[in-house]
Design a protein around this motif. Structure first.
Motif, PDB file in Angstrom:
ATOM      1  N   VAL A  15      24.153 -40.964 -36.643  1.00  0.00           N
ATOM      2  CA  VAL A  15      24.601 -42.310 -36.279  1.00  0.00           C
ATOM      3  C   VAL A  15      23.754 -42.844 -35.133  1.00  0.00           C
ATOM      4  O   VAL A  15      23.279 -43.988 -35.162  1.00  0.00           O
ATOM      5  CB  VAL A  15      26.107 -42.322 -35.927  1.00  0.00           C
ATOM      6  N   ALA A  16      23.538 -42.018 -34.108  1.00  0.00           N
ATOM      7  CA  ALA A  16      22.718 -42.438 -32.962  1.00  0.00           C
ATOM      8  C   ALA A  16      21.301 -42.792 -33.420  1.00  0.00           C
ATOM      9  O   ALA A  16      20.748 -43.820 -33.014  1.00  0.00           O
ATOM     10  CB  ALA A  16      22.694 -41.351 -31.895  1.00  0.00           C
ATOM     11  N   ALA A  17      20.708 -41.948 -34.254  1.00  0.00           N
ATOM     12  CA  ALA A  17      19.345 -42.198 -34.743  1.00  0.00           C
ATOM     13  C   ALA A  17      19.291 -43.476 -35.586  1.00  0.00           C
ATOM     14  O   ALA A  17      18.365 -44.291 -35.444  1.00  0.00           O
ATOM     15  CB  ALA A  17      18.843 -41.003 -35.548  1.00  0.00           C
ATOM     16  N   ALA A  18      20.295 -43.681 -36.425  1.00  0.00           N
ATOM     17  CA  ALA A  18      20.319 -44.874 -37.284  1.00  0.00           C
ATOM     18  C   ALA A  18      20.460 -46.150 -36.461  1.00  0.00           C
ATOM     19  O   ALA A  18      19.786 -47.152 -36.739  1.00  0.00           O
ATOM     20  CB  ALA A  18      21.457 -44.767 -38.296  1.00  0.00           C
ATOM     21  N   ILE A  19      21.308 -46.124 -35.441  1.00  0.00           N
ATOM     22  CA  ILE A  19      21.460 -47.320 -34.610  1.00  0.00           C
ATOM     23  C   ILE A  19      20.175 -47.594 -33.840  1.00  0.00           C
ATOM     24  O   ILE A  19      19.771 -48.750 -33.686  1.00  0.00           O
ATOM     25  CB  ILE A  19      22.679 -47.198 -33.675  1.00  0.00           C
ATOM     26  N   ALA A  20      19.505 -46.539 -33.365  1.00  0.00           N
ATOM     27  CA  ALA A  20      18.227 -46.722 -32.658  1.00  0.00           C
ATOM     28  C   ALA A  20      17.222 -47.434 -33.559  1.00  0.00           C
ATOM     29  O   ALA A  20      16.574 -48.403 -33.139  1.00  0.00           O
ATOM     30  CB  ALA A  20      17.677 -45.376 -32.191  1.00  0.00           C
ATOM     31  N   ILE A  21      17.118 -46.990 -34.789  1.00  0.00           N
ATOM     32  CA  ILE A  21      16.192 -47.613 -35.741  1.00  0.00           C
ATOM     33  C   ILE A  21      16.633 -49.051 -36.038  1.00  0.00           C
ATOM     34  O   ILE A  21      15.811 -49.969 -36.080  1.00  0.00           O
ATOM     35  CB  ILE A  21      16.101 -46.781 -37.033  1.00  0.00           C
ATOM     36  N   ALA A  62      16.473 -47.432 -26.943  1.00  0.00           N
ATOM     37  CA  ALA A  62      16.165 -46.318 -26.034  1.00  0.00           C
ATOM     38  C   ALA A  62      17.418 -45.505 -25.750  1.00  0.00           C
ATOM     39  O   ALA A  62      17.380 -44.262 -25.768  1.00  0.00           O
ATOM     40  CB  ALA A  62      15.560 -46.850 -24.740  1.00  0.00           C
ATOM     41  N   PHE A  63      18.538 -46.171 -25.510  1.00  0.00           N
ATOM     42  CA  PHE A  63      19.795 -45.467 -25.251  1.00  0.00           C
ATOM     43  C   PHE A  63      20.135 -44.545 -26.421  1.00  0.00           C
ATOM     44  O   PHE A  63      20.446 -43.365 -26.234  1.00  0.00           O
ATOM     45  CB  PHE A  63      20.941 -46.465 -25.029  1.00  0.00           C
ATOM     46  N   HIS A  64      20.088 -45.070 -27.640  1.00  0.00           N
ATOM     47  CA  HIS A  64      20.474 -44.277 -28.808  1.00  0.00           C
ATOM     48  C   HIS A  64      19.460 -43.179 -29.118  1.00  0.00           C
ATOM     49  O   HIS A  64      19.843 -42.120 -29.621  1.00  0.00           O
ATOM     50  CB  HIS A  64      20.712 -45.184 -30.013  1.00  0.00           C
ATOM     51  N   THR A  65      18.192 -43.422 -28.816  1.00  0.00           N
ATOM     52  CA  THR A  65      17.193 -42.364 -29.001  1.00  0.00           C
ATOM     53  C   THR A  65      17.472 -41.202 -28.056  1.00  0.00           C
ATOM     54  O   THR A  65      17.469 -40.034 -28.473  1.00  0.00           O
ATOM     55  CB  THR A  65      15.771 -42.920 -28.777  1.00  0.00           C
ATOM     56  N   VAL A  66      17.729 -41.509 -26.802  1.00  0.00           N
ATOM     57  CA  VAL A  66      18.071 -40.462 -25.826  1.00  0.00           C
ATOM     58  C   VAL A  66      19.357 -39.761 -26.252  1.00  0.00           C
ATOM     59  O   VAL A  66      19.460 -38.526 -26.197  1.00  0.00           O
ATOM     60  CB  VAL A  66      18.189 -41.043 -24.401  1.00  0.00           C
ATOM     61  N   ALA A  67      20.344 -40.542 -26.691  1.00  0.00           N
ATOM     62  CA  ALA A  67      21.599 -39.953 -27.155  1.00  0.00           C
ATOM     63  C   ALA A  67      21.357 -39.002 -28.319  1.00  0.00           C
ATOM     64  O   ALA A  67      21.923 -37.901 -28.364  1.00  0.00           O
ATOM     65  CB  ALA A  67      22.590 -41.044 -27.552  1.00  0.00           C
ATOM     66  N   VAL A  69      18.648 -37.313 -29.027  1.00  0.00           N
ATOM     67  CA  VAL A  69      17.994 -36.094 -28.519  1.00  0.00           C
ATOM     68  C   VAL A  69      19.024 -35.192 -27.842  1.00  0.00           C
ATOM     69  O   VAL A  69      19.067 -33.976 -28.083  1.00  0.00           O
ATOM     70  CB  VAL A  69      16.839 -36.452 -27.555  1.00  0.00           C
ATOM     71  N   LEU A  70      19.867 -35.778 -26.998  1.00  0.00           N
ATOM     72  CA  LEU A  70      20.888 -34.985 -26.300  1.00  0.00           C
ATOM     73  C   LEU A  70      21.916 -34.415 -27.274  1.00  0.00           C
ATOM     74  O   LEU A  70      22.349 -33.264 -27.126  1.00  0.00           O
ATOM     75  CB  LEU A  70      21.577 -35.826 -25.232  1.00  0.00           C
ATOM     76  N   LEU A  71      22.302 -35.201 -28.268  1.00  0.00           N
ATOM     77  CA  LEU A  71      23.237 -34.702 -29.277  1.00  0.00           C
ATOM     78  C   LEU A  71      22.614 -33.566 -30.084  1.00  0.00           C
ATOM     79  O   LEU A  71      23.289 -32.587 -30.409  1.00  0.00           O
ATOM     80  CB  LEU A  71      23.682 -35.833 -30.198  1.00  0.00           C
ATOM     81  N   GLY A  72      21.319 -33.684 -30.398  1.00  0.00           N
ATOM     82  CA  GLY A  72      20.626 -32.603 -31.101  1.00  0.00           C
ATOM     83  C   GLY A  72      20.621 -31.322 -30.279  1.00  0.00           C
ATOM     84  O   GLY A  72      20.871 -30.228 -30.804  1.00  0.00           O
ATOM     85  N   ALA A  73      20.350 -31.444 -28.984  1.00  0.00           N
ATOM     86  CA  ALA A  73      20.377 -30.270 -28.094  1.00  0.00           C
ATOM     87  C   ALA A  73      21.781 -29.687 -28.027  1.00  0.00           C
ATOM     88  O   ALA A  73      21.950 -28.460 -28.058  1.00  0.00           O
ATOM     89  CB  ALA A  73      19.885 -30.657 -26.705  1.00  0.00           C
ATOM     90  N   ALA A  74      22.791 -30.549 -27.943  1.00  0.00           N
ATOM     91  CA  ALA A  74      24.176 -30.074 -27.882  1.00  0.00           C
ATOM     92  C   ALA A  74      24.566 -29.350 -29.165  1.00  0.00           C
ATOM     93  O   ALA A  74      25.233 -28.306 -29.124  1.00  0.00           O
ATOM     94  CB  ALA A  74      25.122 -31.242 -27.611  1.00  0.00           C
ATOM     95  N   TYR A  92      28.752 -44.555 -25.518  1.00  0.00           N
ATOM     96  CA  TYR A  92      28.161 -45.773 -26.083  1.00  0.00           C
ATOM     97  C   TYR A  92      29.011 -46.999 -25.753  1.00  0.00           C
ATOM     98  O   TYR A  92      28.480 -48.056 -25.410  1.00  0.00           O
ATOM     99  CB  TYR A  92      27.959 -45.656 -27.591  1.00  0.00           C
ATOM    100  N   ALA A  93      30.314 -46.865 -25.856  1.00  0.00           N
ATOM    101  CA  ALA A  93      31.178 -48.004 -25.533  1.00  0.00           C
ATOM    102  C   ALA A  93      30.994 -48.412 -24.068  1.00  0.00           C
ATOM    103  O   ALA A  93      30.968 -49.605 -23.747  1.00  0.00           O
ATOM    104  CB  ALA A  93      32.640 -47.662 -25.825  1.00  0.00           C
TER     105      ALA A  93
END
Length: 137
Positions: A15-21, A62-67, A69-74, A92-93
């Motif tokens: 979801v984060a990646a899709a919103i970033a795109i 940028a926010f969603h891209t960072v999110a 990456v962090l979600l992937g690490a988590a 995000y909210a």
């Protein structure tokens, strides 16, 4: 279907990646722009006017891209298992609530936009779910 495991974690990163795109698409399309700014990175959207505006689409991308990456690490480290989608929605909210101050949206009750009120509801709801889930464990 007999699914007995939490599935939200598996949705958070995509979801984060899709919103970033999608927000890159908003920038290219010239929609969802911000308020006028004098900052050096202001962008003129000729279909709107000739004023440099906050490129909030890029801020959000940028926010969603960072999110993502962090979600992937988590996910990889199994941090906050079963809670990632809730954490992502709450954060995000909060981000969206703040960026609404530099978006040209109609102000409703108490000078806040519809998106800000929706953000408050989402932060409260998902925050409560997150809190409730961590108390059960």
């Amino acid at each position: 279907m007999g699914v007995r495991t939490r599935t939200g974690d598996s949705f958070a990163l995509p979801v984060a990646a899709a919103i970033a795109i999608g927000r890159i698409g908003c920038f290219v399309g010239g929609c969802c722009f911000g308020t006028p700014t004098s900052l050096p990175w202001g962008v003129v959207f000729p279909q709107v006017d000739q004023l440099p505006r906050h490129p909030v689409q890029l801020y959000e991308a940028a926010f969603h891209t960072v999110a993502a990456v962090l979600l992937g690490a988590a996910l990889q480290r199994q941090w906050c298992r079963g809670q990632l989608i809730k954490i992502y929605v709450v954060v995000y909210a909060g981000w969206r609530f703040l960026t609404e101050f530099i978006r040209p949206e109609i102000r409703l009750v108490a000078g806040l936009t519809w998106y800000q009120w929706a953000s408050v509801v989402l932060m409260a709801g998902f925050g409560w779910l997150w809190y409730h889930d961590t108390r059960k464990r």
